[in-house]
Motif scaffolding. Structure first.
Motif, mmCIF file in Angstrom:
data_model
loop_
_atom_site.group_PDB
_atom_site.id
_atom_site.type_symbol
_atom_site.label_atom_id
_atom_site.label_comp_id
_atom_site.label_asym_id
_atom_site.label_seq_id
_atom_site.Cartn_x
_atom_site.Cartn_y
_atom_site.Cartn_z
ATOM 1 N N ARG A 38 0.847 -1.187 0.000
ATOM 2 C CA ARG A 38 0.000 0.000 0.000
ATOM 3 C C ARG A 38 0.882 1.236 0.000
ATOM 4 O O ARG A 38 1.971 1.217 0.549
ATOM 5 C CB ARG A 38 -0.892 0.030 1.238
ATOM 6 C CG ARG A 38 -1.907 -1.095 1.292
ATOM 7 C CD ARG A 38 -2.814 -0.996 2.489
ATOM 8 N NE ARG A 38 -2.005 -0.866 3.703
ATOM 9 C CZ ARG A 38 -2.434 -0.329 4.834
ATOM 10 N NH1 ARG A 38 -3.658 0.112 4.935
ATOM 11 N NH2 ARG A 38 -1.654 -0.244 5.880
ATOM 12 N N ALA A 39 0.362 2.309 -0.586
ATOM 13 C CA ALA A 39 1.023 3.612 -0.501
ATOM 14 C C ALA A 39 0.383 4.331 0.675
ATOM 15 O O ALA A 39 -0.824 4.575 0.674
ATOM 16 C CB ALA A 39 0.828 4.397 -1.794
ATOM 17 N N VAL A 40 1.196 4.662 1.697
ATOM 18 C CA VAL A 40 0.625 5.175 2.951
ATOM 19 C C VAL A 40 0.999 6.629 3.261
ATOM 20 O O VAL A 40 0.441 7.202 4.189
ATOM 21 C CB VAL A 40 0.994 4.264 4.144
ATOM 22 C CG1 VAL A 40 0.391 2.877 3.958
ATOM 23 C CG2 VAL A 40 2.499 4.178 4.338
ATOM 24 N N ALA A 41 1.923 7.205 2.527
ATOM 25 C CA ALA A 41 2.299 8.600 2.770
ATOM 26 C C ALA A 41 2.951 9.174 1.521
ATOM 27 O O ALA A 41 3.394 8.436 0.647
ATOM 28 C CB ALA A 41 3.257 8.708 3.957
ATOM 29 N N GLY A 42 3.036 10.500 1.473
ATOM 30 C CA GLY A 42 3.579 11.158 0.290
ATOM 31 C C GLY A 42 2.567 11.060 -0.832
ATOM 32 O O GLY A 42 1.358 11.151 -0.617
ATOM 33 N N ARG A 43 3.033 10.848 -2.037
ATOM 34 C CA ARG A 43 2.154 10.665 -3.199
ATOM 35 C C ARG A 43 1.569 9.261 -3.087
ATOM 36 O O ARG A 43 2.303 8.287 -3.157
ATOM 37 C CB ARG A 43 2.956 10.840 -4.488
ATOM 38 C CG ARG A 43 2.255 10.390 -5.739
ATOM 39 C CD ARG A 43 1.083 11.229 -6.104
ATOM 40 N NE ARG A 43 1.525 12.455 -6.737
ATOM 41 C CZ ARG A 43 0.692 13.311 -7.299
ATOM 42 N NH1 ARG A 43 -0.597 13.091 -7.286
ATOM 43 N NH2 ARG A 43 1.150 14.397 -7.838
ATOM 44 N N THR A 44 0.261 9.142 -2.894
ATOM 45 C CA THR A 44 -0.353 7.826 -2.693
ATOM 46 C C THR A 44 -1.237 7.391 -3.857
ATOM 47 O O THR A 44 -1.773 6.289 -3.843
ATOM 48 C CB THR A 44 -1.176 7.788 -1.392
ATOM 49 O OG1 THR A 44 -2.195 8.787 -1.462
ATOM 50 C CG2 THR A 44 -0.284 8.003 -0.169
ATOM 51 N N SER A 45 -1.387 8.241 -4.872
ATOM 52 C CA SER A 45 -2.155 7.864 -6.058
ATOM 53 C C SER A 45 -1.688 8.727 -7.223
ATOM 54 O O SER A 45 -0.988 9.723 -7.041
ATOM 55 C CB SER A 45 -3.659 8.052 -5.818
ATOM 56 O OG SER A 45 -3.942 9.416 -5.597
ATOM 57 N N GLY A 46 -2.074 8.331 -8.406
ATOM 58 C CA GLY A 46 -1.713 9.091 -9.598
ATOM 59 C C GLY A 46 -0.259 8.881 -9.986
ATOM 60 O O GLY A 46 0.358 7.879 -9.634
ATOM 61 N N THR A 47 0.279 9.844 -10.703
ATOM 62 C CA THR A 47 1.634 9.766 -11.234
ATOM 63 C C THR A 47 2.602 10.482 -10.309
ATOM 64 O O THR A 47 2.403 11.656 -9.989
ATOM 65 C CB THR A 47 1.690 10.399 -12.639
ATOM 66 O OG1 THR A 47 0.777 9.712 -13.480
ATOM 67 C CG2 THR A 47 3.092 10.320 -13.226
ATOM 68 N N ILE A 48 3.641 9.808 -9.909
ATOM 69 C CA ILE A 48 4.668 10.416 -9.067
ATOM 70 C C ILE A 48 5.652 11.176 -9.960
ATOM 71 O O ILE A 48 5.935 10.749 -11.084
ATOM 72 C CB ILE A 48 5.372 9.362 -8.184
ATOM 73 C CG1 ILE A 48 6.217 10.046 -7.104
ATOM 74 C CG2 ILE A 48 6.145 8.349 -9.013
ATOM 75 C CD1 ILE A 48 6.660 9.111 -5.988
ATOM 76 N N GLY A 49 6.151 12.293 -9.472
ATOM 77 C CA GLY A 49 7.047 13.127 -10.273
ATOM 78 C C GLY A 49 8.362 13.411 -9.584
ATOM 79 O O GLY A 49 8.591 13.010 -8.437
#
Length: 151
Positions: A38-49
């Motif tokens: 799971r993505a739990v912090a920072g950018r958690t959905s979409g496109t990371i840059g």
């Protein structure tokens, strides 16, 4: 770095599509479903840059880990680098490269890492970690290829 490996994968789409999907948090999560990642912090959905971070939580080797990665380099659509800024490794760097071919994209993953705990970590790198991490990348790439092929 103590340990490194390389994985080369052919993807049936142009580099732009392969590159974009590789930066998509959702695609990563789908490819790592077996570990409950799971993505739990920072950018958690979409496109990371570039300059953005994501903290992953997953079960690997029977242990729940948290690892925060940052995109430290990005040259669309040919390459990007993610590096651990917090987590279980003494150092972890993953370079992704995308090259157009006659029938799609050659994606190259270069992973270099160092386990913690000095000499014990070096033993773990050779006995378990390199093989385990390589299998994770191969599975991730199979998932990306299937998703790109279906689209």
């Amino acid at each position: 770095m103590s340990a490194a490996f390389r994985v080369v994968t052919h993807l049936p789409v142009p580099p732009e599509r392969a590159f974009a999907l590789s930066l998509d948090i959702g695609a990563h999560l789908r490819s790592m479903a077996a570990s409950g990642e799971r993505a739990v912090a920072g950018r958690t959905s979409g496109t990371i840059g570039l300059g953005e971070t994501v903290t992953w939580r997953a079960r690997h080797l029977g242990v729940v880990w948290r690892m925060t990665s940052e995109i430290t380099a990005l040259e669309a659509p040919t390459a990007f680098v993610d590096e651990q800024v917090r987590g279980p490794f003494a150092r972890f760097r993953h370079e992704h490269r995308f090259t157009a071919t006659a029938d799609g994209t050659r994606m190259v993953d270069e992973i270099a890492f160092r386990a913690p705990f000095g000499p014990l970590g070096r033993i773990a790198e050779g006995l378990v970690l390199r093989r385990y991490l390589r299998a994770l990348i191969v599975e991730r790439n199979r998932s990306l290829a299937a998703e790109l092929h279906a689209a």
